[in-house]
Design a protein around this motif. Structure first.
Motif, PDB file in Angstrom:
ATOM      1  N   LEU A 156       2.065  37.271  65.094  1.00  0.00           N
ATOM      2  CA  LEU A 156       2.571  36.248  64.188  1.00  0.00           C
ATOM      3  C   LEU A 156       2.452  34.880  64.841  1.00  0.00           C
ATOM      4  CD1 LEU A 156       4.166  35.478  61.563  1.00  0.00           C
ATOM      5  CD2 LEU A 156       6.252  35.737  62.959  1.00  0.00           C
ATOM      6  N   VAL A 157       1.897  33.921  64.109  1.00  0.00           N
ATOM      7  CA  VAL A 157       1.856  32.529  64.558  1.00  0.00           C
ATOM      8  C   VAL A 157       3.130  31.850  64.073  1.00  0.00           C
ATOM      9  CG1 VAL A 157       0.619  30.339  64.466  1.00  0.00           C
ATOM     10  CG2 VAL A 157      -0.657  32.494  64.423  1.00  0.00           C
ATOM     11  N   THR A 158       3.947  31.387  65.011  1.00  0.00           N
ATOM     12  CA  THR A 158       5.205  30.737  64.632  1.00  0.00           C
ATOM     13  C   THR A 158       5.090  29.215  64.647  1.00  0.00           C
ATOM     14  OG1 THR A 158       6.072  30.694  66.893  1.00  0.00           O
ATOM     15  CG2 THR A 158       6.497  32.677  65.587  1.00  0.00           C
ATOM     16  N   ASP A 159       4.228  28.685  65.500  1.00  0.00           N
ATOM     17  CA  ASP A 159       4.012  27.234  65.622  1.00  0.00           C
ATOM     18  C   ASP A 159       2.541  27.038  65.984  1.00  0.00           C
ATOM     19  OD1 ASP A 159       6.619  28.219  66.932  1.00  0.00           O
ATOM     20  OD2 ASP A 159       7.169  26.160  66.452  1.00  0.00           O
ATOM     21  N   VAL A 160       1.941  25.977  65.454  1.00  0.00           N
ATOM     22  CA  VAL A 160       0.536  25.733  65.762  1.00  0.00           C
ATOM     23  C   VAL A 160       0.232  24.262  65.513  1.00  0.00           C
ATOM     24  CG1 VAL A 160      -0.260  26.344  63.426  1.00  0.00           C
ATOM     25  CG2 VAL A 160      -1.831  26.572  65.365  1.00  0.00           C
ATOM     26  N   GLY A 161      -0.685  23.697  66.284  1.00  0.00           N
ATOM     27  CA  GLY A 161      -0.969  22.291  66.074  1.00  0.00           C
ATOM     28  C   GLY A 161      -2.140  21.760  66.860  1.00  0.00           C
ATOM     29  N   TYR A 162      -2.374  20.481  66.661  1.00  0.00           N
ATOM     30  CA  TYR A 162      -3.463  19.749  67.299  1.00  0.00           C
ATOM     31  C   TYR A 162      -2.920  18.381  67.708  1.00  0.00           C
ATOM     32  CZ  TYR A 162      -7.625  16.686  67.377  1.00  0.00           C
ATOM     33  OH  TYR A 162      -8.580  15.758  67.712  1.00  0.00           O
ATOM     34  N   PHE A 163      -3.013  18.052  68.999  1.00  0.00           N
ATOM     35  CA  PHE A 163      -2.540  16.779  69.518  1.00  0.00           C
ATOM     36  C   PHE A 163      -3.705  16.044  70.163  1.00  0.00           C
ATOM     37  CE2 PHE A 163       2.075  18.413  70.402  1.00  0.00           C
ATOM     38  CZ  PHE A 163       2.326  18.412  69.034  1.00  0.00           C
ATOM     39  N   PRO A 164      -4.257  15.008  69.516  1.00  0.00           N
ATOM     40  CA  PRO A 164      -5.363  14.252  70.122  1.00  0.00           C
ATOM     41  C   PRO A 164      -4.862  13.181  71.088  1.00  0.00           C
ATOM     42  CG  PRO A 164      -4.971  13.482  67.887  1.00  0.00           C
ATOM     43  CD  PRO A 164      -3.994  14.599  68.125  1.00  0.00           C
ATOM     44  N   HIS A 165      -5.560  13.065  72.211  1.00  0.00           N
ATOM     45  CA  HIS A 165      -5.260  12.050  73.225  1.00  0.00           C
ATOM     46  C   HIS A 165      -3.745  11.910  73.394  1.00  0.00           C
ATOM     47  CE1 HIS A 165      -6.531   8.851  75.876  1.00  0.00           C
ATOM     48  NE2 HIS A 165      -5.620   8.042  75.357  1.00  0.00           N
ATOM     49  N   ALA A 166      -3.134  12.999  73.823  1.00  0.00           N
ATOM     50  CA  ALA A 166      -1.669  13.107  73.818  1.00  0.00           C
ATOM     51  C   ALA A 166      -1.072  12.526  75.096  1.00  0.00           C
ATOM     52  CB  ALA A 166      -1.262  14.567  73.638  1.00  0.00           C
ATOM     53  N   ALA A 167      -1.104  11.198  75.200  1.00  0.00           N
ATOM     54  CA  ALA A 167      -0.559  10.528  76.374  1.00  0.00           C
ATOM     55  C   ALA A 167       0.942  10.793  76.504  1.00  0.00           C
ATOM     56  CB  ALA A 167      -0.820   9.025  76.284  1.00  0.00           C
ATOM     57  N   GLN A 168       1.371  11.113  77.733  1.00  0.00           N
ATOM     58  CA  GLN A 168       2.777  11.384  78.070  1.00  0.00           C
ATOM     59  C   GLN A 168       3.318  12.658  77.416  1.00  0.00           C
ATOM     60  OE1 GLN A 168       4.310   7.292  76.959  1.00  0.00           O
ATOM     61  NE2 GLN A 168       5.105   7.394  79.062  1.00  0.00           N
ATOM     62  N   HIS A 169       2.430  13.452  76.845  1.00  0.00           N
ATOM     63  CA  HIS A 169       2.889  14.712  76.246  1.00  0.00           C
ATOM     64  C   HIS A 169       3.326  15.679  77.344  1.00  0.00           C
ATOM     65  CE1 HIS A 169       1.877  18.914  74.809  1.00  0.00           C
ATOM     66  NE2 HIS A 169       2.868  18.545  74.019  1.00  0.00           N
TER      67      HIS A 169
ATOM     68  N   ALA B  43      -3.354  33.232  59.152  1.00  0.00           N
ATOM     69  CA  ALA B  43      -3.108  32.635  60.466  1.00  0.00           C
ATOM     70  C   ALA B  43      -3.105  33.703  61.558  1.00  0.00           C
ATOM     71  CB  ALA B  43      -1.788  31.878  60.460  1.00  0.00           C
ATOM     72  N   SER B  44      -2.556  34.871  61.252  1.00  0.00           N
ATOM     73  CA  SER B  44      -2.526  35.958  62.230  1.00  0.00           C
ATOM     74  C   SER B  44      -3.940  36.419  62.570  1.00  0.00           C
ATOM     75  CB  SER B  44      -1.709  37.139  61.704  1.00  0.00           C
ATOM     76  OG  SER B  44      -0.347  36.797  61.585  1.00  0.00           O
ATOM     77  N   GLY B  45      -4.778  36.550  61.552  1.00  0.00           N
ATOM     78  CA  GLY B  45      -6.159  36.957  61.806  1.00  0.00           C
ATOM     79  C   GLY B  45      -6.892  35.949  62.667  1.00  0.00           C
ATOM     80  N   ALA B  46      -6.696  34.667  62.383  1.00  0.00           N
ATOM     81  CA  ALA B  46      -7.333  33.621  63.183  1.00  0.00           C
ATOM     82  C   ALA B  46      -6.822  33.651  64.623  1.00  0.00           C
ATOM     83  CB  ALA B  46      -7.080  32.263  62.551  1.00  0.00           C
ATOM     84  N   ALA B  47      -5.516  33.863  64.789  1.00  0.00           N
ATOM     85  CA  ALA B  47      -4.945  33.915  66.132  1.00  0.00           C
ATOM     86  C   ALA B  47      -5.437  35.132  66.901  1.00  0.00           C
ATOM     87  CB  ALA B  47      -3.414  33.928  66.045  1.00  0.00           C
TER      88      ALA B  47
ATOM     89  N   PRO C  40       0.382  35.776  52.412  1.00  0.00           N
ATOM     90  CA  PRO C  40      -1.078  35.674  52.554  1.00  0.00           C
ATOM     91  C   PRO C  40      -1.504  34.652  53.598  1.00  0.00           C
ATOM     92  CG  PRO C  40      -0.487  35.815  50.246  1.00  0.00           C
ATOM     93  CD  PRO C  40       0.792  35.659  51.001  1.00  0.00           C
ATOM     94  N   MET C  41      -0.823  33.518  53.658  1.00  0.00           N
ATOM     95  CA  MET C  41      -1.190  32.497  54.632  1.00  0.00           C
ATOM     96  C   MET C  41      -0.767  32.893  56.055  1.00  0.00           C
ATOM     97  SD  MET C  41      -2.962  30.298  53.060  1.00  0.00           S
ATOM     98  CE  MET C  41      -3.550  31.716  52.085  1.00  0.00           C
ATOM     99  N   LEU C  42       0.376  33.580  56.170  1.00  0.00           N
ATOM    100  CA  LEU C  42       0.765  34.108  57.475  1.00  0.00           C
ATOM    101  C   LEU C  42      -0.261  35.121  57.980  1.00  0.00           C
ATOM    102  CD1 LEU C  42       4.624  34.656  57.063  1.00  0.00           C
ATOM    103  CD2 LEU C  42       3.470  32.824  58.320  1.00  0.00           C
ATOM    104  N   LEU C  43      -0.763  35.935  57.063  1.00  0.00           N
ATOM    105  CA  LEU C  43      -1.800  36.908  57.429  1.00  0.00           C
ATOM    106  C   LEU C  43      -3.080  36.206  57.861  1.00  0.00           C
ATOM    107  CD1 LEU C  43      -1.320  39.599  54.650  1.00  0.00           C
ATOM    108  CD2 LEU C  43      -1.179  40.012  57.113  1.00  0.00           C
TER     109      LEU C  43
ATOM    110  N   ALA D  50     -15.551  28.498  69.339  1.00  0.00           N
ATOM    111  CA  ALA D  50     -15.005  29.642  68.601  1.00  0.00           C
ATOM    112  C   ALA D  50     -13.484  29.666  68.687  1.00  0.00           C
ATOM    113  CB  ALA D  50     -15.593  30.946  69.142  1.00  0.00           C
ATOM    114  N   VAL D  51     -12.940  29.360  69.866  1.00  0.00           N
ATOM    115  CA  VAL D  51     -11.487  29.363  70.038  1.00  0.00           C
ATOM    116  C   VAL D  51     -10.848  28.263  69.197  1.00  0.00           C
ATOM    117  CG1 VAL D  51      -9.610  29.062  71.697  1.00  0.00           C
ATOM    118  CG2 VAL D  51     -11.628  30.393  72.327  1.00  0.00           C
ATOM    119  N   VAL D  52     -11.432  27.066  69.249  1.00  0.00           N
ATOM    120  CA  VAL D  52     -10.901  25.949  68.469  1.00  0.00           C
ATOM    121  C   VAL D  52     -11.017  26.215  66.979  1.00  0.00           C
ATOM    122  CG1 VAL D  52     -11.284  23.517  67.865  1.00  0.00           C
ATOM    123  CG2 VAL D  52     -11.231  24.228  70.263  1.00  0.00           C
ATOM    124  N   GLN D  53     -12.128  26.794  66.561  1.00  0.00           N
ATOM    125  CA  GLN D  53     -12.314  27.107  65.144  1.00  0.00           C
ATOM    126  C   GLN D  53     -11.215  28.052  64.658  1.00  0.00           C
ATOM    127  OE1 GLN D  53     -15.800  29.470  64.051  1.00  0.00           O
ATOM    128  NE2 GLN D  53     -16.101  28.141  62.274  1.00  0.00           N
ATOM    129  N   SER D  54     -10.870  29.040  65.462  1.00  0.00           N
ATOM    130  CA  SER D  54      -9.807  29.969  65.079  1.00  0.00           C
ATOM    131  C   SER D  54      -8.463  29.260  64.983  1.00  0.00           C
ATOM    132  CB  SER D  54      -9.730  31.116  66.092  1.00  0.00           C
ATOM    133  OG  SER D  54     -10.898  31.900  66.068  1.00  0.00           O
TER     134      SER D  54
END
Length: 296
Positions: free
Chosen positions: A33-46, A162-166, A157-160, A138-142
């Motif tokens: 199960l994917v509980t949190d997911v995201g994309y952070f570009p140029h994440a200064a001080q992250h 996301a699970s398949g992609a993960a 359906p959307m959780l499924l 391939a990893v980023v695409q997933s």
């Protein structure tokens, strides 16, 4: 102070915890199960610090810049472009973007029994949390597929989706971990390609190790780790696969096929063939011919 989120151009989805608890009762997503997911570009001080770890396993994939990860009692390690950091659930950790060259990352929190199996494989043989990826795209695409699915809604359906992609993402990371660094993997792959194209030639393991530019013991260990079999067993199975093809598609004798796949002694070839296929070459040919003639 670290910045947790709020980066220009970011994408972020967090599943409400009641929905996460409900998903654990579903027969498929409870395995991954994917509980949190995201994309952070140029994440200064992250960065984040979790003294008791997180309830989920965290995957961080660096596509630009760099960052640092510290986990358990280990010293901080650098996360470079094209690599992933894998932080198991419940393990103390701290991660942060590099101060001079802050990372761009795709990331996910995942739970479930399948995740446990992936983690056990990634960390086997004292491998650490940093994995050099062989196919970053391939990893980023997933991960992008997982984000896109959950951006639509949080329905089953959307959780499924996301699970398949993960699952694909974790499979690609685990495959990279097993194969080792890209440079080492290329050496092993070169030997594999050479073996496939020269099955009628006799090889010794030291000769193959020299071809890869490695010591015999190091080569043997890397080959088994990458392929999952010893060199000799891998070659035996390659020869058996080619022999099955020749038995089905040609009229060559068993002795001729033995020679074609690198066996000078037809009787020894037959014993090796039987050890893999459960029947002799002649019986395999008869069975294959019978199956082709039988009505479907």
């Amino acid at each position: 102070m670290y910045v947790h989120e709020g980066f220009l151009g970011q994408r972020l989805r967090v599943i409400p915890r009641p929905a996460v608890r409900a998903a654990h009762d579903q027969p498929i997503v409870r395995r991954l199960l994917v509980t949190d997911v995201g994309y952070f570009p140029h994440a200064a001080q992250h960065g984040r610090v979790r003294a008791a770890g997180a309830p989920e396993t965290i995957i961080i994939v660096c596509t630009d810049g760099a960052g640092w990860v510290e986990w358990g009692e280990h010293e901080p390690v650098r996360v470079a472009r094209g690599s992933a950091a894998v932080l198991p659930s419940g393990v103390r950790h701290r991660y942060r973007a590099d101060a001079d060259d802050p990372w761009t990352i795709w990331w996910a929190h995942v739970t479930g029994s399948d995740v446990d199996d992936f983690i056990a494989t990634i960390f086997a043989d004292d491998r650490g949390p940093i994995v050099e990826l062989h196919d970053v795209f391939a990893v980023v695409q997933s991960l992008e597929e997982a984000v896109s699915a959950l951006e639509q809604d949080e329905s089953l359906p959307m959780l499924l989706a996301a699970s398949g992609a993960a699952w694909r993402m974790l499979a690609a990371i685990t495959s990279s971990a097993l194969r080792g660094t890209a440079a080492t993997s290329d050496r092993i792959r070169h030997v594999q390609d050479y073996l496939r194209m020269n099955l009628d030639t006799q090889f010794s393991v030291p000769e193959l190790a020299a071809m890869a530019g490695l010591s015999t013991s190091h080569f043997s260990a890397l080959f088994r780790g990458s392929v999952g079999r010893s060199v000799k067993d891998y070659l035996k199975r390659l020869r058996s696969a080619r022999a099955r093809e020749l038995l089905i598609t040609t009229e060559s004798t068993v002795s001729e096929i033995a020679q074609a796949v690198g066996y000078e002694d037809a009787l020894y070839f037959s014993r090796q063939f039987r050890s893999i296929n459960g029947v002799s070459p002649s019986e395999f040919r008869r069975q294959s011919a019978s199956e082709r003639l039988s009505p479907s």
